[in-house]
Design an enzyme around this catalytic site. Structure first.
Site, PDB file in Angstrom:
ATOM      1  N   GLU A   1       4.745   5.045   9.601  1.00  0.00           N
ATOM      2  CA  GLU A   1       4.893   3.603   9.738  1.00  0.00           C
ATOM      3  C   GLU A   1       6.014   3.207  10.693  1.00  0.00           C
ATOM      4  OE1 GLU A   1       2.930   4.604   5.877  1.00  0.00           O
ATOM      5  OE2 GLU A   1       4.784   5.256   6.864  1.00  0.00           O
TER       6      GLU A   1
ATOM      7  N   PHE B   1       5.432  -0.238   2.585  1.00  0.00           N
ATOM      8  CA  PHE B   1       5.847   0.628   3.692  1.00  0.00           C
ATOM      9  C   PHE B   1       6.369  -0.194   4.871  1.00  0.00           C
ATOM     10  CE2 PHE B   1       2.093   3.152   1.933  1.00  0.00           C
ATOM     11  CZ  PHE B   1       2.861   3.667   0.908  1.00  0.00           C
TER      12      PHE B   1
ATOM     13  N   ARG C   1      -5.226  -8.429   0.098  1.00  0.00           N
ATOM     14  CA  ARG C   1      -6.443  -8.137   0.860  1.00  0.00           C
ATOM     15  C   ARG C   1      -7.666  -8.863   0.325  1.00  0.00           C
ATOM     16  NH1 ARG C   1      -7.216  -2.062   0.574  1.00  0.00           N
ATOM     17  NH2 ARG C   1      -5.948  -2.225  -1.304  1.00  0.00           N
TER      18      ARG C   1
END
Length: 321
Positions: free
Chosen positions: A64, A89, A173
């Site tokens: 990341e 992350f 999401r």
């Protein structure tokens, strides 16, 4: 005041479908649009972008921090980079790169962290980013956003594409409910009043906006009328609206899917203390890590559901002089 969409039976597109559709459209219009992902393209909805533009999607693997460095470098070369990973992350692993390669270097970077806070649900405490906005809150030259529904999310994606700078956008999401009418318009740095009231103000963000509206319905049955504000932009925060709400209602409760100590509640409290001190209450994560569970279970467990917000409003109103 914004007109709310109350059709809860409508079939809504998932947030991960919205980002795929919108970025494909933007990339078709502008060859500078590029996407960087950390081995999550299928989960994020960006795999379709890669099929349409295989030379403009860069899967950086589970690296990341390197992803953010690559995206910032692409910006320096003239691209408009969107970078995505899970919110846990995006913040914990990338803070140095966001600070140095993006903010300090004054690059053009759109970083998206998905499934923040309890929306990570059954992924459990290690993946539930309760602190991501707080980690970025101390940086200069960054805008922090959290959409409450798909209409607002699409507007954000289009707006940040055409607005140079470093952005962090946290979003789940899925898309449980539609809040705004399709033609709703928004302004960066300005919150939205969704409901008027005179007894207290609930300033909420993300999934907590729905809980705040439900709490307002519960309180109205008791004769308590509360103003509800969607503070979708945490930084820069709408100081004028916060101060106006404090002056008008005399009490403020913040509601966030985030650690209270470094999040929306803290940002609002700074404004209230300087502009118009009134009693405040805070709904959010308090001194604990996440756990495995469904979103409804976690909302209740963490005291972030509508009933908990309503009770916090009652307690805060009782402290008014």
């Amino acid at each position: 005041m914004y007109q709310i969409c109350n059709d809860r039976q409508a079939k809504l597109p998932l947030f991960k479908d919205i980002i795929g559709d919108v970025l494909i459209e933007l990339a078709e219009q502008d060859p500078r649009v590029m996407v960087f992902d950390a081995d999550l393209a299928n989960a994020s909805g960006l795999s379709r972008f890669g099929k349409r533009f295989p030379d403009r999607l860069f899967d950086c693997g589970i690296q990341e921090a390197n992803m953010v460095g690559m995206a910032a470098s692409a910006s320096d070369a003239g691209a408009i980079p969107f970078a995505h990973t899970f919110a846990a992350f995006a913040a914990r692993k990338c803070i140095d790169q966001v600070f140095l390669a993006a903010c300090y270097a004054d690059m053009d970077l759109k970083l998206i962290g998905s499934d923040p806070g309890i929306t990570a649900a059954t992924n459990g405490g290690s993946h539930q980013a309760m602190e991501d906005m707080g980690i970025f809150m101390g940086l200069n030259n960054i805008t922090l956003l959290e959409p409450s529904d798909g209409i607002q999310y699409e507007w954000m994606l289009r707006t940040i594409k055409d607005t140079r700078g470093v952005f962090y956008l946290r979003t789940n999401r899925k898309n449980e409910r539609q809040l705004y009418q399709k033609d709703a318009q928004f302004t960066l740095g300005k919150g939205n009043v969704l409901r008027e009231g005179t007894d207290a103000t609930i300033i909420a963000s993300g999934i907590e906006v729905y809980e705040a509206l439900d709490a307002a319905d519960l309180l109205a049955k008791e004769g308590i009328e509360v103003r509800v504000v969607d503070m979708f932009c945490w930084r820069p925060i709408d100081r004028e609206l916060v101060a106006e709400s404090a002056q008008k209602t005399g009490a403020i409760v913040t509601a966030e899917n985030h650690v209270v100590a470094t999040g929306l509640g803290s940002a609002v409290a700074h404004v209230v203390a300087e502009e118009c001190p009134v009693p405040m209450g805070y709904i959010g994560v308090q001194e604990r890590y996440g756990e495995v569970g469904s979103i409804p279970y976690l909302l209740k467990t963490f005291g972030m559901d509508a009933a908990s917000i309503a009770e916090k409003v009652r307690q805060t109103i009782a402290r008014k002089r």
